[in-house]
Design a protein around this motif. Structure first.
Motif, short mmCIF file in Angstrom:
data_model
loop_
_atom_site.label_atom_id
_atom_site.label_comp_id
_atom_site.label_asym_id
_atom_site.label_seq_id
_atom_site.Cartn_x
_atom_site.Cartn_y
_atom_site.Cartn_z
N LYS A 155 0.86 -1.18 0.00
CA LYS A 155 0.00 0.00 0.00
C LYS A 155 0.90 1.22 0.00
N ARG A 156 0.88 1.97 -1.14
CA ARG A 156 1.65 3.20 -1.28
C ARG A 156 3.10 3.04 -0.80
N GLY A 157 3.73 1.97 -1.23
CA GLY A 157 5.15 1.80 -0.93
C GLY A 157 5.43 0.95 0.28
N SER A 158 4.46 0.78 1.20
CA SER A 158 4.68 -0.10 2.34
C SER A 158 4.72 -1.54 1.86
N GLN A 159 5.40 -2.40 2.60
CA GLN A 159 5.58 -3.76 2.13
C GLN A 159 5.53 -4.77 3.26
N ASP A 160 4.78 -5.85 3.05
CA ASP A 160 4.78 -7.02 3.94
C ASP A 160 4.70 -8.25 3.06
N MET A 161 5.45 -9.28 3.42
CA MET A 161 5.34 -10.54 2.71
C MET A 161 4.16 -11.34 3.27
N LEU A 162 3.40 -11.93 2.38
CA LEU A 162 2.23 -12.70 2.79
C LEU A 162 2.66 -13.94 3.58
N ASP A 163 2.11 -14.10 4.76
CA ASP A 163 2.35 -15.27 5.59
C ASP A 163 1.08 -16.12 5.55
N LYS A 164 1.15 -17.24 4.84
CA LYS A 164 -0.05 -18.06 4.66
C LYS A 164 -0.51 -18.73 5.95
N GLU A 165 0.40 -18.84 6.91
CA GLU A 165 -0.01 -19.44 8.18
C GLU A 165 -0.95 -18.53 8.96
N SER A 166 -0.81 -17.23 8.75
CA SER A 166 -1.66 -16.29 9.48
C SER A 166 -2.65 -15.56 8.58
N THR A 167 -2.48 -15.70 7.26
CA THR A 167 -3.35 -14.99 6.32
C THR A 167 -3.98 -15.99 5.37
N SER A 168 -5.27 -16.20 5.50
CA SER A 168 -5.99 -17.12 4.63
C SER A 168 -6.23 -16.47 3.27
N TYR A 169 -6.72 -17.27 2.33
CA TYR A 169 -7.05 -16.72 1.02
C TYR A 169 -8.15 -15.66 1.15
N ASN A 170 -9.13 -15.90 2.00
CA ASN A 170 -10.20 -14.91 2.21
C ASN A 170 -9.64 -13.63 2.82
N ASP A 171 -8.66 -13.75 3.72
CA ASP A 171 -8.01 -12.56 4.27
C ASP A 171 -7.34 -11.76 3.17
N LEU A 172 -6.69 -12.47 2.25
CA LEU A 172 -6.00 -11.81 1.14
C LEU A 172 -6.99 -11.06 0.25
N THR A 173 -8.10 -11.69 -0.08
CA THR A 173 -9.08 -11.00 -0.93
C THR A 173 -9.69 -9.80 -0.21
N ASP A 174 -9.86 -9.89 1.10
CA ASP A 174 -10.36 -8.73 1.87
C ASP A 174 -9.35 -7.59 1.84
N TYR A 175 -8.07 -7.93 1.94
CA TYR A 175 -7.01 -6.92 1.88
C TYR A 175 -7.04 -6.20 0.52
N ILE A 176 -7.19 -6.96 -0.55
CA ILE A 176 -7.26 -6.37 -1.89
C ILE A 176 -8.49 -5.49 -2.02
N ALA A 177 -9.63 -5.99 -1.57
CA ALA A 177 -10.88 -5.22 -1.66
C ALA A 177 -10.81 -3.93 -0.87
N GLY A 178 -9.97 -3.90 0.17
CA GLY A 178 -9.81 -2.70 0.98
C GLY A 178 -8.79 -1.71 0.44
N GLY A 179 -8.36 -1.89 -0.79
CA GLY A 179 -7.44 -0.94 -1.41
C GLY A 179 -5.98 -1.36 -1.38
N GLY A 180 -5.73 -2.61 -1.05
CA GLY A 180 -4.35 -3.11 -1.07
C GLY A 180 -3.98 -3.69 -2.41
N SER A 181 -2.70 -4.05 -2.54
CA SER A 181 -2.19 -4.67 -3.76
C SER A 181 -1.35 -5.89 -3.40
#
Length: 298
Positions: A155-181
């Protein structure tokens, strides 16, 4: 050539980024010609040139090209043309550009010289209007979630690597829907990797690493990276949705604060954009539906 390793993947995503520069929010209209009289005013970058002197007509397709990159031309010296680019009929690059003729014109007259935009929809050429077929159109995020462990959340230059142990696929789609990339390097095992290898072959980049191919999957109005430049040339293919771009059009070789000339571009599905190395740019996802594009760097 760039390795598909964690270190070089991060370099490929944000090479030479001007992280301190404020993102300039553009206003766009979808057209193959952007006029200085249209609604394209850009905060802090008001000079958007008329395109009349920069149109190139190839095989019935109107491209627009930005100004010659001038001072940056020396940086392009190491670019190697594919030795047989003009002898191949209907290869993967001809498919991306829309025809053999447009592909040949790109390598002969544009590569390493200027930014260029190849609109698939804004043309009278029926063959070129046909959208690309999968896998180079549309996007399957769930497949990448299953096969790729190097998904970067931005998000605007900030960066985090996706951790699948703590971030489900549904979490990822929610992040994208909320304006993330999500920025995803194409690696072996991904469904686009065979296509990457075809592009590597067509560009003569069949060494150990080949090209750098990254997916940018963005939610509404998302900005993955602030205004920056890349240390290598980039071809951008819009897979789905719309993406609004602002691209340096003058003051080449200056720092971002010294740039007063910018160009606006809106990419829709199937459109192609070429940005030489060293040219500042940034992009914003569609405010309603988001956007997905793939970059090919070499």
């Amino acid at each position: 050539m760039k390795a598909d390793t964690p270190t070089t993947i991060l370099i490929a995503i944000a090479a030479s980024a001007a992280s301190a520069a404020a993102f300039i929010t553009p206003s766009f209209a979808c057209s193959s010609v952007v006029s200085s009289e249209s609604d394209t005013a850009v905060a802090s970058a008001p000079s958007v040139i008329s395109d009349e002197e920069n149109q190139i007509l190839v095989d019935g397709v109107t491209e627009f090209s930005c100004n010659d990159i001038g001072a940056l031309r020396q940086q392009q010296a190491e670019l190697q043309l594919p030795s047989d680019y003009d002898t191949k009929e209907n290869d993967i690059l001809a498919s991306l550009f829309g025809s053999n003729e447009i592909r040949n014109d790109f390598f002969k007259n544009i590569l390493g010289r200027r930014v260029a935009y190849f609109p698939r929809q804004c043309t009278n050429n029926e063959q070129h209007q046909q959208l690309l077929k999968p896998p180079m159109s549309g996007f399957d995020l769930s497949s990448f979630y299953d096969t790729n462990d190097w998904i970067s959340l931005r998000k605007r230059g900030s960066q985090d690597m996706l951790d699948k142990e703590s971030t489900s696929y549904n979490d990822l789609t929610d992040y994208i829907a909320g304006g993330g990339s999500a920025i995803i390097p194409v690696i072996p095992g991904d469904y686009l990797h065979d296509t990457k290898e075809q592009i590597d072959h067509a560009l003569g980049e069949e060494g150990e690493f080949g090209t750098s191919m990254n997916i940018y999957h963005s939610g509404p109005s998302a900005v993955a990276l602030n205004i920056h430049y890349d240390a290598y040339p980039v071809i951008v293919l819009q897979l789905e949705g719309r993406k609004e771009w602002i691209i340096q059009n003058g003051n080449f070789g200056e720092t971002v604060n010294g740039i007063t000339d910018w160009r606006n571009v809106t990419l829709t599905e199937g459109d192609l954009l070429y940005i030489p190395q060293g040219v500042y740019h940034a992009a914003t996802g569609d405010p309603e539906h988001g956007s997905t594009h793939v970059t090919i760097g070499w």
